[in-house]
Design a protein around this motif. Structure first.
Motif, PDB file in Angstrom:
ATOM      1  N   ARG A  50     -18.624 -10.790   5.482  1.00 41.76           N
ATOM      2  CA  ARG A  50     -19.052 -10.141   6.721  1.00 41.76           C
ATOM      3  C   ARG A  50     -18.473  -8.731   6.815  1.00 41.76           C
ATOM      4  N   ILE A  51     -19.114  -7.913   7.658  1.00 39.26           N
ATOM      5  CA  ILE A  51     -18.683  -6.530   7.856  1.00 39.26           C
ATOM      6  C   ILE A  51     -17.689  -6.480   9.015  1.00 39.26           C
ATOM      7  N   TYR A  52     -16.587  -5.783   8.794  1.00 45.67           N
ATOM      8  CA  TYR A  52     -15.540  -5.676   9.804  1.00 45.67           C
ATOM      9  C   TYR A  52     -15.004  -4.250   9.845  1.00 45.67           C
ATOM     10  N   VAL A  53     -14.358  -3.949  10.961  1.00 43.91           N
ATOM     11  CA  VAL A  53     -13.456  -2.803  11.010  1.00 43.91           C
ATOM     12  C   VAL A  53     -12.065  -3.368  10.749  1.00 43.91           C
ATOM     13  N   ALA A  54     -11.482  -2.954   9.644  1.00 43.28           N
ATOM     14  CA  ALA A  54     -10.172  -3.471   9.241  1.00 43.28           C
ATOM     15  C   ALA A  54      -9.075  -2.491   9.648  1.00 43.28           C
ATOM     16  N   LYS A  55      -8.124  -3.004  10.412  1.00 47.51           N
ATOM     17  CA  LYS A  55      -6.942  -2.207  10.717  1.00 47.51           C
ATOM     18  C   LYS A  55      -5.901  -2.510   9.655  1.00 47.51           C
ATOM     19  N   MET A  56      -5.435  -1.490   8.974  1.00 45.30           N
ATOM     20  CA  MET A  56      -4.476  -1.649   7.888  1.00 45.30           C
ATOM     21  C   MET A  56      -3.290  -0.723   8.067  1.00 45.30           C
ATOM     22  N   MET A  57      -2.207  -1.094   7.441  1.00 43.33           N
ATOM     23  CA  MET A  57      -1.075  -0.185   7.311  1.00 43.33           C
ATOM     24  C   MET A  57      -1.028   0.283   5.858  1.00 43.33           C
ATOM     25  N   ARG A  58      -1.108   1.576   5.689  1.00 39.14           N
ATOM     26  CA  ARG A  58      -1.009   2.163   4.347  1.00 39.14           C
ATOM     27  C   ARG A  58       0.428   2.633   4.153  1.00 39.14           C
ATOM     28  N   ARG A  59       1.074   2.128   3.123  1.00 43.52           N
ATOM     29  CA  ARG A  59       2.464   2.504   2.838  1.00 43.52           C
ATOM     30  C   ARG A  59       2.520   3.305   1.549  1.00 43.52           C
ATOM     31  N   VAL A  60       3.149   4.455   1.633  1.00 41.43           N
ATOM     32  CA  VAL A  60       3.389   5.274   0.451  1.00 41.43           C
ATOM     33  C   VAL A  60       4.903   5.394   0.280  1.00 41.43           C
ATOM     34  N   ALA A  61       5.403   4.865  -0.819  1.00 45.23           N
ATOM     35  CA  ALA A  61       6.826   4.957  -1.135  1.00 45.23           C
ATOM     36  C   ALA A  61       6.991   5.998  -2.233  1.00 45.23           C
ATOM     37  N   THR A  62       7.609   7.124  -1.880  1.00 45.52           N
ATOM     38  CA  THR A  62       7.745   8.250  -2.803  1.00 45.52           C
ATOM     39  C   THR A  62       9.164   8.307  -3.344  1.00 45.52           C
ATOM     40  N   ARG A  63       9.288   8.362  -4.668  1.00 43.43           N
ATOM     41  CA  ARG A  63      10.595   8.496  -5.286  1.00 43.43           C
ATOM     42  C   ARG A  63      11.029   9.956  -5.298  1.00 43.43           C
ATOM     43  N   VAL A  64      12.331  10.154  -5.447  1.00 41.69           N
ATOM     44  CA  VAL A  64      12.879  11.508  -5.460  1.00 41.69           C
ATOM     45  C   VAL A  64      12.236  12.348  -6.551  1.00 41.69           C
ATOM     46  N   GLY A  65      11.931  11.726  -7.692  1.00 46.89           N
ATOM     47  CA  GLY A  65      11.333  12.461  -8.805  1.00 46.89           C
ATOM     48  C   GLY A  65       9.894  12.869  -8.574  1.00 46.89           C
ATOM     49  N   GLY A  66       9.263  12.341  -7.516  1.00 45.43           N
ATOM     50  CA  GLY A  66       7.897  12.744  -7.218  1.00 45.43           C
ATOM     51  C   GLY A  66       6.869  11.646  -7.394  1.00 45.43           C
ATOM     52  N   SER A  67       7.153  10.599  -8.191  1.00 48.62           N
ATOM     53  CA  SER A  67       6.198   9.512  -8.360  1.00 48.62           C
ATOM     54  C   SER A  67       6.143   8.675  -7.087  1.00 48.62           C
ATOM     55  N   PHE A  68       5.027   7.967  -6.879  1.00 50.02           N
ATOM     56  CA  PHE A  68       4.906   7.190  -5.655  1.00 50.02           C
ATOM     57  C   PHE A  68       4.183   5.884  -5.925  1.00 50.02           C
ATOM     58  N   ASN A  69       4.350   4.955  -4.989  1.00 57.20           N
ATOM     59  CA  ASN A  69       3.662   3.670  -5.033  1.00 57.20           C
ATOM     60  C   ASN A  69       2.932   3.488  -3.700  1.00 57.20           C
ATOM     61  N   GLU A  70       1.651   3.092  -3.780  1.00 53.91           N
ATOM     62  CA  GLU A  70       0.829   2.936  -2.594  1.00 53.91           C
ATOM     63  C   GLU A  70       0.463   1.466  -2.406  1.00 53.91           C
ATOM     64  N   SER A  71       0.549   0.981  -1.176  1.00 55.78           N
ATOM     65  CA  SER A  71       0.199  -0.408  -0.897  1.00 55.78           C
ATOM     66  C   SER A  71      -0.444  -0.496   0.485  1.00 55.78           C
ATOM     67  N   TYR A  72      -1.168  -1.613   0.707  1.00 55.10           N
ATOM     68  CA  TYR A  72      -1.875  -1.814   1.965  1.00 55.10           C
ATOM     69  C   TYR A  72      -1.547  -3.189   2.536  1.00 55.10           C
TER      70      TYR A  72
END
Length: 320
Positions: free
Chosen positions: A281-303
């Motif tokens: 089914r079609i929905y409007v999904a409320k999500m939390m987007r998390r971006v964890a950025t390391r000091v060196g500049g790389s990052f990890n993204e999760s929902y």
């Protein structure tokens, strides 16, 4: 007493009795019979303990290293700080489970409900047994406090694990305010050169000083940014027990996969009995987007999926 400690003590006694039997004089029939009776009694106690069900939250935190004086004592400031921070972790995790997530500031509503008491001291190193206040009502499933203890201990273990994948999975799931208390907990262990053993009913988790250093480097090396977003699309699947979801945005963006919030998972299980099948089914999904950025500049993204509502165009009442 935490079941694992009691079981380990009984199994140690059983091994000792079995060793005595194996080394006995073959002609000592009376002594052998006595020890075999004791062996059988210990075996029965172990079996009875293995089949027992405990739904009340309890855990042992046992410390070694700088603040510990053998098995005789422990630095009071260190003990007070670590126990208070562990209590914070349990209260915050309990509140996050009950509300679906904590506000960035303000009081934690479940602090009193998640209260733990020191019920005994554990020697060998120096440890504290913590238990929630038992209710007069019978518990047929694990209490919310016991579930919170298990989740918090999983986070403590994952952040100090040699597996980057376990760490990243935990980082994507942990509530932001729980993460702050987790950082405080590990900083206290590091500052006092302490190691930790966590003992639950059926497992133990050992955090040595190298693992503490690894956790400290991970926690202090990242900056976490959480953003609430709303996306319209198709719910491809939701596994409420594993708390995983797959969602295809209507704008053609790649499929989003991630963790389902605890409250959403609970609501989904209830809705399965009263509504049509949700996936597809079609929905409007409320999500939390998390971006964890390391000091060196790389990052990890999760929902994290927080809520599902029907789009306005699909929920309008029919005309006359």
């Amino acid at each position: 007493m935490v079941r694992k400690i009691e079981r380990d003590a009984l199994e140690s006694q059983l091994s000792g009795v079995q060793a005595l039997i194996a080394n006995m004089d073959p002609d000592d029939f009376v002594g052998r019979a006595s020890l075999q009776y004791h062996q059988n009694q210990l075996g029965q106690e172990i079996s009875k303990l293995a089949s027992s069900i405990t739904n009340i939250g309890s855990v042992v935190l046992s410390f070694e290293g700088g603040p510990v004086i053998g098995s005789r004592g422990i630095d009071t400031q260190f003990a007070a700080t670590t126990l208070n921070t562990y209590q914070e972790l349990i209260s915050k995790q309990l509140a996050a489970m009950e509300t679906g997530g904590l506000a960035q500031r303000g009081p934690v509503q479940s602090r009193s409900a998640g209260k733990l008491n020191i019920t005994s001291l554990v020697h060998g190193s120096f440890g504290f047994q913590l238990e929630e206040e038992s209710s007069d009502e019978p518990e047929f499933v694990d209490s919310a406090v016991k579930q919170s203890i298990a989740i918090v201990d999983d986070f403590i273990s994952a952040f100090s694990s040699g597996s980057d994948q376990l760490y990243l999975n935990a980082l994507s799931q942990v509530d932001r305010r729980v993460l702050i208390s987790l950082q405080k907990f590990y900083n206290t262990l590091y500052k006092d050169s302490a190691s930790l053993k966590i003992i639950e009913d059926d497992r133990d988790i050992v955090i040595n000083q190298n693992a503490v250093l690894l956790a400290i480097n991970r926690i202090n090396d990242i900056e976490v940014q959480d953003t609430d977003i709303s996306i319209t699309g198709e719910l491809l699947g939701l596994a409420p027990v594993q708390r995983r979801f797959d969602f295809r945005p209507s704008d053609g963006s790649p499929v989003i996969s991630g963790q389902a919030g605890q409250q959403l998972s609970n609501d989904y299980l209830e809705r399965l009995h009263s509504e049509a099948r949700l996936p597809g089914r079609i929905y409007v999904a409320k999500m939390m987007r998390r971006v964890a950025t390391r000091v060196g500049g790389s990052f990890n993204e999760s929902y994290t999926l927080l809520d599902l509502t029907e789009p306005a165009s699909l929920s309008l009442p029919d005309g006359p």
